[in-house]
Design a protein around this motif. Structure first.
Motif, PDB file in Angstrom:
ATOM      1  N   THR A 181       0.839  -1.203   0.000  1.00 40.81           N
ATOM      2  CA  THR A 181       0.000   0.000   0.000  1.00 40.81           C
ATOM      3  C   THR A 181       0.872   1.250   0.000  1.00 40.81           C
ATOM      4  O   THR A 181       0.615   2.205  -0.743  1.00 40.81           O
ATOM      5  N   SER A 182       1.904   1.230   0.815  1.00 38.58           N
ATOM      6  CA  SER A 182       2.818   2.368   0.903  1.00 38.58           C
ATOM      7  C   SER A 182       3.553   2.592  -0.410  1.00 38.58           C
ATOM      8  O   SER A 182       3.715   3.737  -0.865  1.00 38.58           O
ATOM      9  N   GLU A 183       4.004   1.505  -1.029  1.00 38.86           N
ATOM     10  CA  GLU A 183       4.732   1.614  -2.302  1.00 38.86           C
ATOM     11  C   GLU A 183       3.856   2.260  -3.372  1.00 38.86           C
ATOM     12  O   GLU A 183       4.297   3.155  -4.104  1.00 38.86           O
ATOM     13  N   ILE A 184       2.602   1.816  -3.467  1.00 37.20           N
ATOM     14  CA  ILE A 184       1.693   2.344  -4.484  1.00 37.20           C
ATOM     15  C   ILE A 184       1.354   3.799  -4.200  1.00 37.20           C
ATOM     16  O   ILE A 184       1.345   4.642  -5.103  1.00 37.20           O
ATOM     17  N   LYS A 231      -8.724  -1.267  -2.593  1.00 35.27           N
ATOM     18  CA  LYS A 231      -7.587  -0.677  -1.884  1.00 35.27           C
ATOM     19  C   LYS A 231      -6.680   0.074  -2.846  1.00 35.27           C
ATOM     20  O   LYS A 231      -6.171   1.160  -2.535  1.00 35.27           O
ATOM     21  N   ALA A 232      -6.477  -0.496  -4.030  1.00 36.40           N
ATOM     22  CA  ALA A 232      -5.638   0.159  -5.032  1.00 36.40           C
ATOM     23  C   ALA A 232      -6.250   1.491  -5.454  1.00 36.40           C
ATOM     24  O   ALA A 232      -5.551   2.498  -5.600  1.00 36.40           O
ATOM     25  N   LEU A 233      -7.562   1.505  -5.641  1.00 34.54           N
ATOM     26  CA  LEU A 233      -8.238   2.739  -6.023  1.00 34.54           C
ATOM     27  C   LEU A 233      -8.134   3.775  -4.907  1.00 34.54           C
ATOM     28  O   LEU A 233      -8.000   4.978  -5.166  1.00 34.54           O
ATOM     29  N   GLU A 234      -8.196   3.310  -3.654  1.00 30.64           N
ATOM     30  CA  GLU A 234      -8.028   4.223  -2.524  1.00 30.64           C
ATOM     31  C   GLU A 234      -6.640   4.863  -2.535  1.00 30.64           C
ATOM     32  O   GLU A 234      -6.469   6.009  -2.105  1.00 30.64           O
ATOM     33  N   CYS A 235      -5.660   4.122  -3.028  1.00 24.40           N
ATOM     34  CA  CYS A 235      -4.287   4.646  -3.091  1.00 24.40           C
ATOM     35  C   CYS A 235      -4.135   5.682  -4.200  1.00 24.40           C
ATOM     36  O   CYS A 235      -3.118   6.382  -4.253  1.00 24.40           O
ATOM     37  N   GLY A 266      -6.059   2.561 -12.560  1.00 25.98           N
ATOM     38  CA  GLY A 266      -6.428   1.310 -13.203  1.00 25.98           C
ATOM     39  C   GLY A 266      -5.922   0.125 -12.418  1.00 25.98           C
ATOM     40  O   GLY A 266      -4.887   0.202 -11.748  1.00 25.98           O
ATOM     41  N   TYR A 267      -6.688  -0.955 -12.484  1.00 27.22           N
ATOM     42  CA  TYR A 267      -6.272  -2.213 -11.844  1.00 27.22           C
ATOM     43  C   TYR A 267      -6.490  -3.309 -12.878  1.00 27.22           C
ATOM     44  O   TYR A 267      -7.628  -3.585 -13.277  1.00 27.22           O
ATOM     45  N   ILE A 268      -5.404  -3.922 -13.323  1.00 24.20           N
ATOM     46  CA  ILE A 268      -5.470  -4.924 -14.387  1.00 24.20           C
ATOM     47  C   ILE A 268      -5.140  -6.296 -13.820  1.00 24.20           C
ATOM     48  O   ILE A 268      -4.006  -6.528 -13.392  1.00 24.20           O
TER      49      ILE A 268
END
Length: 262
Positions: A101-104, A130-134, A138-140
């Motif tokens: 999460t921190s890296e993204i 979670k990715a969208l929150e970061c 896009g999430y593939i």
């Protein structure tokens, strides 16, 4: 071990047929005509090199800079075109893990407003959200084809956000299961009447309905009478058949029994 970074574009792919990696890399850089590039980050050398070549072959339209980390890219960023988008391949790692999460989040913050897209082996709703929150655009999931992957990256470059259709379907299923969707006939029946309707469709007698819904039997009869009036039905069996056509699968999927008379 430091990984080798390669630059990929339509011309560079021909250069990769050279007699040595250095010759291929130099040929690619000397023949680069792109004015922007996709920064592909993946610490697995073979995976990122294969992915970079395939993205170009499937018509990405810009140069692909394949690096093992942002730190490696910084060392030679002056030798490459400006970054138009970032594709971070996390493989089987979970976005929900704090370190990931921190890296993204750091990537999104450092490169903003340049879009960051995550490529993952996991197609789980929790990971996508979670990715969208970061702040990713896009999430593939790796289950999709290269053509869709290319379109997803280009969509992010154009200002859009790509989310796999499977996650939308999962969201809908969860919402339905939680009872958060609007009632299909909410404008026609009250919530209590819908509860009575469900019991009627299962062929339950008035006394059972009253017991299960914590109502007086006389109140159940009133509800049934009102339901019949709204449906212009003359008896309970007619109510059951009309509701079977009007209600969705949660009720319509049940058999249409000959219901007991009050």
């Amino acid at each position: 071990m430091n990984s080798v970074a390669l630059s990929y574009n339509n011309t560079a792919l021909h250069a990769l047929g050279a007699s040595s990696p250095d010759e291929a890399t130099n040929g690619a850089r000397n023949n680069t005509v792109a004015d922007s590039a996709l920064l592909l980050l993946d610490n697995r050398t073979l995976d990122r090199e294969c992915l970079a070549e395939c993205l170009v072959l499937h018509g990405l339209g810009i140069e692909v800079l394949a690096f093992g980390s942002v730190g490696e890219w910084r060392k030679s960023k002056d030798l490459h075109p400006p970054v138009a988008a970032i594709l971070l391949n996390i493989g089987g790692r979970k976005v929900t893990d704090p370190s990931n999460t921190s890296e993204i989040t750091d990537l999104v913050t450092e490169f903003g407003p340049t879009p960051v897209v995550v490529l993952s082996d996991l197609d789980e709703l929790a990971q996508i959200l979670k990715a969208l929150e970061c702040g990713v655009r896009g999430y593939i999931p790796s289950s999709i084809g290269f053509d869709v992957c290319v379109q997803a990256v280009n969509l992010a470059r154009a200002g859009g956000t790509f989310v796999p259709a499977s996650s939308i379907l999962s969201t809908r299923q969860i919402t339905v299961a939680a009872g958060e969707v609007s009632r299909p006939l909410g404008g026609m029946f009250t919530q209590r009447q819908e509860e009575v309707i469900r019991a009627l469709r299962r062929g339950k007698a008035n006394k059972i309905i009253a017991y299960e819904l914590n109502l007086r039997e006389s109140t159940v009869k009133v509800h049934i009478r009102n339901i019949m009036q709204k449906l212009k039905a003359t008896n309970r069996t007619e109510v059951a058949y009309k509701l079977g056509d009007m209600f969705p699968a949660e009720i319509g999927e049940l058999e249409k029994p000959g219901l007991p008379q009050p």
